[in-house]
Design a protein around this motif. Structure first.
Motif, short mmCIF file in Angstrom:
data_model
loop_
_atom_site.label_atom_id
_atom_site.label_comp_id
_atom_site.label_asym_id
_atom_site.label_seq_id
_atom_site.Cartn_x
_atom_site.Cartn_y
_atom_site.Cartn_z
N ALA A 192 0.83 -1.21 0.00
CA ALA A 192 0.00 0.00 0.00
C ALA A 192 0.86 1.26 0.00
O ALA A 192 0.56 2.22 -0.69
CB ALA A 192 -0.93 0.00 1.20
N ARG A 193 1.94 1.24 0.77
CA ARG A 193 2.82 2.41 0.81
C ARG A 193 3.47 2.65 -0.54
O ARG A 193 3.57 3.79 -1.00
CB ARG A 193 3.87 2.26 1.91
N HIS A 194 3.92 1.60 -1.20
CA HIS A 194 4.56 1.76 -2.51
C HIS A 194 3.55 2.21 -3.58
O HIS A 194 3.86 3.03 -4.43
CB HIS A 194 5.26 0.47 -2.93
N ALA A 195 2.36 1.66 -3.54
CA ALA A 195 1.32 2.08 -4.49
C ALA A 195 0.97 3.55 -4.28
O ALA A 195 0.76 4.29 -5.24
CB ALA A 195 0.08 1.21 -4.33
N ASP A 196 0.94 3.97 -3.04
CA ASP A 196 0.65 5.37 -2.74
C ASP A 196 1.74 6.29 -3.28
O ASP A 196 1.46 7.38 -3.76
CB ASP A 196 0.47 5.57 -1.24
N LEU A 197 2.99 5.86 -3.23
CA LEU A 197 4.09 6.65 -3.80
C LEU A 197 3.94 6.80 -5.31
O LEU A 197 4.21 7.87 -5.86
CB LEU A 197 5.44 6.01 -3.46
N VAL A 198 3.53 5.73 -5.97
CA VAL A 198 3.31 5.81 -7.42
C VAL A 198 2.20 6.80 -7.72
O VAL A 198 2.33 7.66 -8.60
CB VAL A 198 2.98 4.42 -8.02
N LEU A 199 1.11 6.72 -6.97
CA LEU A 199 -0.02 7.62 -7.21
C LEU A 199 0.33 9.07 -6.86
O LEU A 199 -0.23 10.00 -7.44
CB LEU A 199 -1.24 7.15 -6.43
N ALA A 200 1.25 9.27 -5.93
CA ALA A 200 1.67 10.63 -5.59
C ALA A 200 2.45 11.27 -6.73
O ALA A 200 2.49 12.50 -6.84
CB ALA A 200 2.53 10.60 -4.33
N ALA A 201 3.04 10.45 -7.60
CA ALA A 201 3.79 10.97 -8.75
C ALA A 201 2.90 11.21 -9.96
O ALA A 201 3.37 11.67 -11.00
CB ALA A 201 4.91 10.00 -9.12
#
Length: 63
Positions: A41-50
């Motif tokens: 979830a944390r990594h997916a959130d980083l992708v979506l933040a970009a």
């Protein structure tokens, strides 16, 4: 700020789907069992933040 991930890309849509499966309010992730927010979830959130937020989606789900 320029975005490095397009909102309509396969990467962004896959990250959004992954985040939806691995989202939990508290406790353990319902998908993988790790403490929430789990690494997925944390990594997916980083992708979506970009990526820019699509007009139809005013805010992202918190992880």
């Amino acid at each position: 700020m320029p975005h490095i991930v397009r909102a309509d890309s396969v990467l962004a849509t896959t990250a959004a789907e992954l985040l939806a499966r691995h989202s939990a309010d508290s406790g353990l992730c319902p998908t993988c069992g790790w403490p929430a927010p789990c690494p997925a979830a944390r990594h997916a959130d980083l992708v979506l933040a970009a990526a820019p937020v699509p007009a139809a989606e005013p805010s992202r789900a918190a992880a």
